[in-house]
Scaffold this motif. Sequence first.
Motif: not given
Length: 276
Positions: A18-22, A33-37, A87-88
């Motif tokens: 989720e790009p808005e994750t801070v 956290y859900d991440v993509i490798f 940020v955010g």
Amino acid sequence: VDKSNEATEVAGTFAWKEPETVPKVSDSGVTEYDVIFTPTSADYGAVELKAKVTVNKKELTVKADDKTRIAGADSNPELTYTVTGLVGTDTKATVFSGALACAANSSSPAGQTYDITKGTLAVTNSNYTIGTFTNGTMTVSLPELKVDTIQPGELKDTTAKLNGSISPASYATDANVSSVGFKYRKAGASVWENATGTVGSTFSAEITGLTADSDYEYYAVMTVNGETTEKTGKTITFHTEKAVKTDTGKITVTVAKDTAVTGNPEVVVSVEKGND
């Protein structure tokens, strides 16, 4: 030998699912956290996974804004600052408390500069810290100098004394004012004449060669050091006196009895007239 379960290090990059994750500092090493490798090599495909991350406080760059205050003013202008790194949806209001500080006050002389320092400004949000703080500069400037035209004095038939003033009077010095004087002319004339004064809270200039029993108008002028535009006062009108005639001759009257006349002596009047 079956090596299908052996781990292999693969270069690549992580991104938030989720790009808005801070991430927050308080979640450091705790929250998954859900991440993509995404591997760098095309031989491998991207994979989604959960990961715990170490979250360090974000360093903020804070700069106190430069300000200018007027000499003699009761208080400083509002002290403000610029922040880089939030940020955010975080804002200065949600991250900072306290206020900047500056030693300039109502007694500070024009031309002086003072540092605007951090004062009590502090970060109250646990996700941030002040990495760099840069002082600002408070510059004390002159109050606005004004010139005024005062009623003339010592009016005669061909001469007059023109008067002017500068306010605030305490700043009417050579250090602040480069020149003062007057513009004057006979009413209805197209050309203004110049008269120079001496810098001071009040100043004057004697003018000669005026026409008797005539209307004149004038106004005071001033040039402030560092400025190119001449400041002017209001225009005042005055009237010169009538010409005074000078007695250049005399009239002598002599009264005497003519004793040579018998009976009733005659009174003889003799008049000598000068060139008037």
